[in-house]
Structure formats: structure tokens, C-alpha cells
Design a protein around this motif. Structure first.
Motif, PDB file in Angstrom:
ATOM      1  N   MET A   1       0.843  -1.196   0.000  1.00  0.00           N
ATOM      2  CA  MET A   1       0.000   0.000   0.000  1.00  0.00           C
ATOM      3  C   MET A   1       0.875   1.242   0.000  1.00  0.00           C
ATOM      4  N   SER A   2       0.337   2.333  -0.545  1.00  0.00           N
ATOM      5  CA  SER A   2       1.089   3.587  -0.561  1.00  0.00           C
ATOM      6  C   SER A   2       0.895   4.390   0.715  1.00  0.00           C
ATOM      7  N   ALA A   3      -0.045   3.996   1.563  1.00  0.00           N
ATOM      8  CA  ALA A   3      -0.361   4.806   2.742  1.00  0.00           C
ATOM      9  C   ALA A   3      -0.809   3.915   3.893  1.00  0.00           C
ATOM     10  N   ASN A   4      -0.953   4.549   5.037  1.00  0.00           N
ATOM     11  CA  ASN A   4      -1.308   3.880   6.282  1.00  0.00           C
ATOM     12  C   ASN A   4      -2.818   3.627   6.371  1.00  0.00           C
ATOM     13  N   ILE A   5      -3.206   2.823   7.321  1.00  0.00           N
ATOM     14  CA  ILE A   5      -4.598   2.711   7.740  1.00  0.00           C
ATOM     15  C   ILE A   5      -5.091   4.113   8.124  1.00  0.00           C
ATOM     16  N   ASP A   6      -6.299   4.486   7.684  1.00  0.00           N
ATOM     17  CA  ASP A   6      -6.917   5.770   8.021  1.00  0.00           C
ATOM     18  C   ASP A   6      -6.062   6.960   7.588  1.00  0.00           C
ATOM     19  N   ALA A   7      -5.355   6.797   6.464  1.00  0.00           N
ATOM     20  CA  ALA A   7      -4.445   7.853   6.003  1.00  0.00           C
ATOM     21  C   ALA A   7      -5.160   9.152   5.650  1.00  0.00           C
ATOM     22  N   PHE A   8      -6.431   9.086   5.253  1.00  0.00           N
ATOM     23  CA  PHE A   8      -7.159  10.307   4.921  1.00  0.00           C
ATOM     24  C   PHE A   8      -7.333  11.207   6.146  1.00  0.00           C
ATOM     25  N   ASN A   9      -7.151  10.621   7.337  1.00  0.00           N
ATOM     26  CA  ASN A   9      -7.260  11.411   8.556  1.00  0.00           C
ATOM     27  C   ASN A   9      -5.918  11.650   9.238  1.00  0.00           C
ATOM     28  N   ASN A  10      -5.026  10.652   9.239  1.00  0.00           N
ATOM     29  CA  ASN A  10      -3.741  10.847   9.919  1.00  0.00           C
ATOM     30  C   ASN A  10      -2.638  11.336   8.987  1.00  0.00           C
ATOM     31  N   GLY A  11      -2.869  11.293   7.676  1.00  0.00           N
ATOM     32  CA  GLY A  11      -1.920  11.830   6.714  1.00  0.00           C
ATOM     33  C   GLY A  11      -0.713  10.967   6.416  1.00  0.00           C
ATOM     34  N   SER A  12      -0.584   9.807   7.056  1.00  0.00           N
ATOM     35  CA  SER A  12       0.612   8.976   6.887  1.00  0.00           C
ATOM     36  C   SER A  12       0.631   8.323   5.505  1.00  0.00           C
ATOM     37  N   GLY A  13       1.501   8.798   4.641  1.00  0.00           N
ATOM     38  CA  GLY A  13       1.613   8.254   3.297  1.00  0.00           C
ATOM     39  C   GLY A  13       0.615   8.836   2.308  1.00  0.00           C
ATOM     40  N   LEU A  14      -0.282   9.682   2.764  1.00  0.00           N
ATOM     41  CA  LEU A  14      -1.314  10.223   1.883  1.00  0.00           C
ATOM     42  C   LEU A  14      -0.712  11.129   0.814  1.00  0.00           C
ATOM     43  N   MET A  15      -1.131  10.943  -0.435  1.00  0.00           N
ATOM     44  CA  MET A  15      -0.758  11.844  -1.522  1.00  0.00           C
ATOM     45  C   MET A  15      -1.897  12.832  -1.775  1.00  0.00           C
ATOM     46  N   VAL A  16      -1.528  14.045  -2.144  1.00  0.00           N
ATOM     47  CA  VAL A  16      -2.488  15.003  -2.680  1.00  0.00           C
ATOM     48  C   VAL A  16      -2.013  15.291  -4.098  1.00  0.00           C
ATOM     49  N   LEU A  17      -2.703  14.696  -5.065  1.00  0.00           N
ATOM     50  CA  LEU A  17      -2.252  14.728  -6.453  1.00  0.00           C
ATOM     51  C   LEU A  17      -2.852  15.940  -7.161  1.00  0.00           C
ATOM     52  N   PRO A  18      -2.008  16.829  -7.689  1.00  0.00           N
ATOM     53  CA  PRO A  18      -2.525  18.024  -8.372  1.00  0.00           C
ATOM     54  C   PRO A  18      -3.323  17.660  -9.630  1.00  0.00           C
ATOM     55  N   SER A  19      -4.135  18.578 -10.063  1.00  0.00           N
ATOM     56  CA  SER A  19      -4.886  18.398 -11.311  1.00  0.00           C
ATOM     57  C   SER A  19      -3.915  18.140 -12.462  1.00  0.00           C
ATOM     58  N   GLY A  20      -4.206  17.099 -13.243  1.00  0.00           N
ATOM     59  CA  GLY A  20      -3.377  16.747 -14.387  1.00  0.00           C
ATOM     60  C   GLY A  20      -2.180  15.881 -14.066  1.00  0.00           C
ATOM     61  N   ALA A  21      -1.879  15.676 -12.783  1.00  0.00           N
ATOM     62  CA  ALA A  21      -0.705  14.890 -12.397  1.00  0.00           C
ATOM     63  C   ALA A  21      -1.005  13.406 -12.465  1.00  0.00           C
ATOM     64  N   ARG A  22       0.055  12.611 -12.507  1.00  0.00           N
ATOM     65  CA  ARG A  22      -0.093  11.165 -12.529  1.00  0.00           C
ATOM     66  C   ARG A  22       0.819  10.534 -11.487  1.00  0.00           C
ATOM     67  N   PHE A  23       0.446   9.339 -11.090  1.00  0.00           N
ATOM     68  CA  PHE A  23       1.231   8.544 -10.142  1.00  0.00           C
ATOM     69  C   PHE A  23       1.299   7.133 -10.690  1.00  0.00           C
ATOM     70  N   SER A  24       2.482   6.547 -10.677  1.00  0.00           N
ATOM     71  CA  SER A  24       2.630   5.172 -11.151  1.00  0.00           C
ATOM     72  C   SER A  24       3.371   4.342 -10.123  1.00  0.00           C
ATOM     73  N   THR A  25       3.045   3.070 -10.073  1.00  0.00           N
ATOM     74  CA  THR A  25       3.699   2.156  -9.144  1.00  0.00           C
ATOM     75  C   THR A  25       3.615   0.748  -9.708  1.00  0.00           C
ATOM     76  N   SER A  26       4.257  -0.193  -9.017  1.00  0.00           N
ATOM     77  CA  SER A  26       4.270  -1.563  -9.515  1.00  0.00           C
ATOM     78  C   SER A  26       4.548  -2.542  -8.386  1.00  0.00           C
ATOM     79  N   VAL A  27       4.217  -3.798  -8.649  1.00  0.00           N
ATOM     80  CA  VAL A  27       4.556  -4.911  -7.752  1.00  0.00           C
ATOM     81  C   VAL A  27       5.049  -6.058  -8.623  1.00  0.00           C
ATOM     82  N   GLU A  28       6.142  -6.675  -8.201  1.00  0.00           N
ATOM     83  CA  GLU A  28       6.694  -7.814  -8.931  1.00  0.00           C
ATOM     84  C   GLU A  28       6.551  -9.067  -8.085  1.00  0.00           C
ATOM     85  N   VAL A  29       6.256 -10.193  -8.737  1.00  0.00           N
ATOM     86  CA  VAL A  29       6.121 -11.487  -8.060  1.00  0.00           C
ATOM     87  C   VAL A  29       6.962 -12.503  -8.830  1.00  0.00           C
ATOM     88  N   LEU A  30       7.787 -13.259  -8.107  1.00  0.00           N
ATOM     89  CA  LEU A  30       8.680 -14.245  -8.712  1.00  0.00           C
ATOM     90  C   LEU A  30       8.450 -15.610  -8.097  1.00  0.00           C
TER      91      LEU A  30
END
Length: 311
Positions: free
Chosen positions: A278-307
Motif C-alpha cells: 500500500m502507498s499509505a497507512n490505515i486511516d491515512a485520509f485522517n492521519n496523513g501517513s503516506g497520503l498523496m495530494v495529487l494536483p490536477s493533471g498529475a499522474r502517479f505510477s507504481t508496480s509490484v513484482e512477483v517471482l
């Protein structure tokens, strides 16, 4: 290359793409684009490492959050409430026993297939969902693209978010897979990096604000009858690799460094283990831990690999 069409899982279509030697994927586009099966091959060993829904189950009632993408928040949101930009919002409560909102709303969203590839080297499926911002509790439009890619023993999930609305938006993402190596969890050996375990209250499983250093599985040990349901902050100083081992195989889960939190959970049936980057904590919308505020037009990318490796 063998392309297996589709089958019904409850009322939803599940589409399979598999190589002739067995490795490939099964995805349910109209039910959150969830990965319902993942066959990996290392030499003569070919395993489905995802604990998915079978054809007799009704997905909305049975294991509705198995293998889902998490958006726009992860884990639990206290009473479904949060504030952003001088306004207050409330998500519907879908964990009523604890008065929490759980896992966002992407888990049953319809995705469209954008591209499919099946050749001797790779099987992949790209899907997209355009969220119009039409929920009063989250009025922030987004475009969500996910690609599942398999190359024999290696799987990659790629996730891209784009804020298509006029305003900056709070957001967190994650993935909720249940992994199996074909044996009960009790028989698995688990190795996970030293991390900070997030302390939660007993009643609602929400963060207390305290963390504890946790090296319980740093050296690797058998899970046995232990019940796991803990969230961790991953260290940036150690490789974020989680390893599950059975007598015949080892499965490694490697989240991108942007996914700095991890939930481990053993379900009651104990035939699989949830490993949730996960990119953020439990209840991140309230405690802010790991929460992103993504500007208009911005993008975020991530990935997970499994072997997959045979032993």
C-alpha cells in the motif's frame, strides 16, 4: 500460444490468457479488474499462486475483496469520514461491525480491456477505468490504468493514476492479493524485512499513533498456527521483499518503493496469505501517513513484482 476465452464466475466474465506450457493469467474486467488466477512456471513446476474465486461462487457475497485494487484509500477509514479543502465527506460504511469504510470503491468497478498480448515471451492484459468523480463522498475524477504482465516465472502489476479533474485530490492506492503455494499457510515459511509495526486499537483496528520495531520474520520462520493481521511501515534501508516458502517452491513479492506500507493477513480458512502493498497507512485520509495530494493533471505510477522459484 493458447488463448483461453472466458468463463462465468458468478455473474461476471473471467478472461484467461495462458501459454501452451501453462503460465498466464485470469482477470475479471467487470469486477474491479481483479486478478483471479496467476500461473507461474519455473522449469517443470507450474503453480497458480493466487487464491481466486471459483465458478460456483457469487463474488459480491463470497470473498468480495480478494485480489482487488485499492483506491482511493487503502485499508480502513474511520467512520468513512475525512476532510479536504475546507469540506467534509463521508464514504459509505462497509465494515459496520467496526464503523469503518473499507478498501475504497474500485473493487467492483467495471474496467475495459485496452490491449491484450500473447506470444512466446509474454502474456499481458491492459485495462482502464475512468472514474467521473460522480460520488458525493469522493468528487475527484481519475483515470486508472492497470497492466498485468507474465513472463514465465515473473509477474508484474503496473498501476497508473491520472487526476483528470480540476482540483488537487487526496489519494492512496494498493493491492490486496491472496497468495497460495498449494498448501495450508501453517506449512509456509515466511521471511519479511524488519519494519515498524503500526499499533492499532482492538475495537476498530485503527492506528493508535504508536509503532513498534518488528523483526519477527526477518530471519524467516514457519508461520504455524499464528494469526497475522498487522500493518507495517517498510524501511527504505532494506529491500522490500516478502518471501513465502513451501517444500517445493518459493514466492517473492517485491513492491515498488512508492508502496511503503504492508498489511499481512491470514484468513480464517488458512489456505492463503494476504500480502498487501500500500502507498499509505490505515486511516491515512485522517492521519496523513503516506497520503498523496495529487494536483490536477498529475499522474502517479507504481508496480509490484512477483517471482516463483522452485526449490
Amino acid at each position: 500460444m493458447t488463448v483461453l476465452g472466458n468463463r462465468k464466475v458468478g455473474r461476471y466474465e473471467a478472461y484467461s490468457l495462458r501459454d501452451a506450457s501453462g503460465w498466464g493469467i485470469e482477470v475479471m474486467p467487470e469486477f474491479g479488474a481483479r486478478l483471479n488466477a496467476l500461473w507461474l512456471r519455473d522449469g517443470p513446476l507450474c503453480l497458480n499462486v493466487i487464491d481466486g474465486l471459483d465458478g460456483e461462487e457469487e463474488p459480491q457475497k463470497n470473498r468480495p475483496y480478494y485480489n482487488v485494487l485499492l483506491f482511493p484509500f487503502v485499508n480502513r477509514l474511520a467512520s468513512g469520514r475525512y476532510s479536504h479543502g475546507q469540506r467534509s465527506y463521508r464514504f459509505p460504511i462497509n465494515e459496520p461491525a467496526r464503523d469503518n469504510a473499507l478498501h475504497g470503491f474500485l473493487f467492483d468497478a467495471p474496467f475495459r480491456i485496452v490491449h491484450a498480448k500473447a506470444d512466446a515471451d509474454e502474456v499481458s492484459l491492459a485495462l482502464s477505468h475512468e472514474y467521473a468523480g460522480d460520488r458525493v463522498h469522493y468528487p475527484f475524477p481519475f483515470l486508472i490504468d492497470v497492466t498485468y504482465r507474465v513472463r514465465r516465472r515473473r509477474f508484474t502489476l503496473e498501476l497508473i493514476l491520472r487526476n483528470t479533474g480540476p482540483d488537487a485530490a487526496p489519494v492512496a492506492v494498493g493491492w490486496h492479493p491472496y497468495f497460495t503455494l498449494g498448501c495450508p499457510v501453517d506449512a509456509l515459511r515466511l521471511k519479511a524485512p524488519t519494519a515498524e509495526r503500526i499499533e492499532v486499537d482492538e475495537e476498530r483496528l485503527l492506528p493508535t499513533g504508536d509503532v513498534q520495531a518488528d523483526a519477527e520474520f526477518a530471519a524467516g520462520r514457519q508461520i504455524g498456527r499464528e494469526h497475522l493481521d498487522s500493518c507495517f511501515v517498510l524501511s527504505r534501508d532494506a529491500p522490500p521483499m516478502i518471501r513465502m516458502e513451501s517444500p517445493e517452491a518459493c514466492l517473492s513479492v517485491i513492491p515498488d518503493e512508492s508502496l511503503g506500507y504492508l498489511q499481512l493477513f491470514t484468513p480464517p480458512h488458512r489456505r492463503s496469505l494476504a500480502v498487501e502493498p500500500m502507498s499509505a497507512n490505515i486511516d491515512a485520509f485522517n492521519n496523513g501517513s503516506g497520503l498523496m495530494v495529487l494536483p490536477s493533471g498529475a499522474r502517479f505510477s507504481t508496480s509490484v513484482e512477483v517471482l516463483l522459484d522452485r526449490i
